[in-house]
Design a protein around this motif. Sequence first.
Motif, PDB file in Angstrom:
ATOM      1  N   HIS A 159       0.790  -1.232   0.000  1.00 53.37           N
ATOM      2  CA  HIS A 159       0.000   0.000   0.000  1.00 53.37           C
ATOM      3  C   HIS A 159       0.829   1.293   0.000  1.00 53.37           C
ATOM      4  O   HIS A 159       0.925   2.026   0.984  1.00 53.37           O
ATOM      5  CB  HIS A 159      -0.994   0.018   1.164  1.00 53.37           C
ATOM      6  N   GLU A 269      -2.200   3.988  -3.336  1.00 47.66           N
ATOM      7  CA  GLU A 269      -3.365   4.865  -3.399  1.00 47.66           C
ATOM      8  C   GLU A 269      -3.766   5.150  -4.843  1.00 47.66           C
ATOM      9  O   GLU A 269      -4.940   5.355  -5.132  1.00 47.66           O
ATOM     10  CB  GLU A 269      -3.069   6.157  -2.644  1.00 47.66           C
ATOM     11  N   GLN A 351      -3.206   6.806  13.515  1.00 48.72           N
ATOM     12  CA  GLN A 351      -4.151   6.762  12.380  1.00 48.72           C
ATOM     13  C   GLN A 351      -5.456   6.054  12.741  1.00 48.72           C
ATOM     14  O   GLN A 351      -6.276   5.757  11.876  1.00 48.72           O
ATOM     15  CB  GLN A 351      -3.498   6.075  11.171  1.00 48.72           C
TER      16      GLN A 351
END
Length: 582
Positions: A159, A269, A351
């Motif tokens: 990712h 992303e 996060q």
Amino acid sequence: MNYQIKILEDKIKESLKDLGFITDTVTINPSNRPELGDYQYNGIMPLAKKYQKNPVEIANTLVNILKDYPELKEVSTAGPGFINLTFSDKFLIDFLNSSLKDITINYKSDTPPKTIFLDYGGPNVAKILHVGHLRSANIGEALKRLCQVIGHKTICDVHLGDWGRPMGMVILEIKTRYPNIAYFNENYHGEEVDFTLTNEDLLELYPIATTKAKNDEKIMEEARKINYELQNKHPGYYALWQKIVQVSVNEVKKIYQDLNVSFDLWEGESNNFEYIDEMMEYLYGKNIVEESDGAKIINVKLATDTKEMPPLILIKSNGAASYEATDLAAIWERTKKFNIDEIWYMTDKRQELHFTQVFRASLKSGITTNKLKFVFNGFGTMNGPDGKPFKTRDGNVMPLSNLLDMVTEECEKKLLPSITENRLEIAKTIAIGAIKYADLLPFRTTDYNFDLKKFIDLNGKTGTYLLYSTIRMKSLLKKAEEKNLVFNTIEDVNNPSIHKIIVTMLDLKRIINRSFENCSLNEICEYLYKITNLYNNFYSEYKILTEKNNILKTSYLSLTKAIYLNNCYLLNILGINIPEKM
Ligand code: ARG
């Protein structure tokens, strides 16, 4: 639970039933007073309460039955109805011999296998890989391996942070410096461009580009525009961006290789971005997208919330898709492509809010149902020796590669002088082992301080101690093999040190299960230290190779082999390689 232990537990359950006491499960656990027994059973008190009987009486009656079990050497009642259990030699011998045949029996679970998607690593393109990314990689990789040894299927995605405004800033900085390269030519249409870009260039460019944009609204606006065009696949920007990603990814792959970290997917992303339109259409159809100050949001507050829960912003007021939107689109994509039971995220615990919002939006919108389990595995920070965020001497973020070099250099100094070949390579393997062990030892969410001296101390609770000890076991076994000794079974365990080592080994499956439930490697790290320490005490107590009694000698060597194989297996879960010598 260990199957030998499980068999014993089931037997105890049956005996209780014969006595008229029905209980769903019987669980025995390692004793917290080892001088009284190896394990203990604490289930009598609740049972006595249920049947309104005297617990000591029940315990005494049960103990009388347990005394005849071949699995047990000693059984006694203690206090208000605890039962202490000491295993028989035969029980320990059978267990160790089956472990010697197949070490994996202590790891595999009989629960149905799941498919677990793990999202870890998360490096950002063009940006320095720092110590925060180290933790995500270490923890994620170890959790992946843990899932696998238990028997689950895993799919791992690195990712990448490869999308968004910083990309516009970097491209703008390159454009400012080299306005004439073909990427910026109006007529550019994807042809090969002779422009060399290295990772060093990117690391130098990135902070300059972002600082410039932050300090100058005009530059920021320009970067936004470039980013917008990039996202609409402007041929030149897109080709340059692909080059930037490639350079970064090549560098990151090198570091991950050193760290024994690998992935099935190298998505980022930008891949999720491809699904945003499709997903937005779906979300609009569900009527859950609201408009707020020009932004598109989803309200994710629940009536049960006690803390503030801001809405999830999907599309910002400037029209750009948010980090939340990319993560929601990632779930959209992953659940469409794969049949997964759980998704695990390994990022800094700061996060957490972001992921809570994303998980809630996913459920609320029906992108996923309750059948898919989301797991946020946040972790604490690795700080510098002063307890503050880790910095280099000149106050900058410490690049991961510098950290690795620094630790390697120190480990090299500690290598035996007789090692003349591949010193640096060996030192690097040890350094990575030391860093990983120190990183995985605290409970996942705990912050810890980097302390080089402590982390590579050969006599401490360290990766170096474990590697050194494991190599020593291996070399003992090699010497025995050279003498043509055969050692595949243990015959004599009538020795308190050996007894204790095997009892500790019996506890392995419980440790593995708990580590999986907590998604933390700390107990495995502690366990490795404990069993290695017990073995080392035994090693210094007995002269294994010169033992005159052959049955004892074989037993000592077989025990060594089991501990050695098991240590290798556990170190491998942690992602730690073992050098030949050190
Ligand atoms: N690139 C992010 C960072 O550096 C981490 C990505 C985590 N994974 C995710 N699906 N958001 O903080």
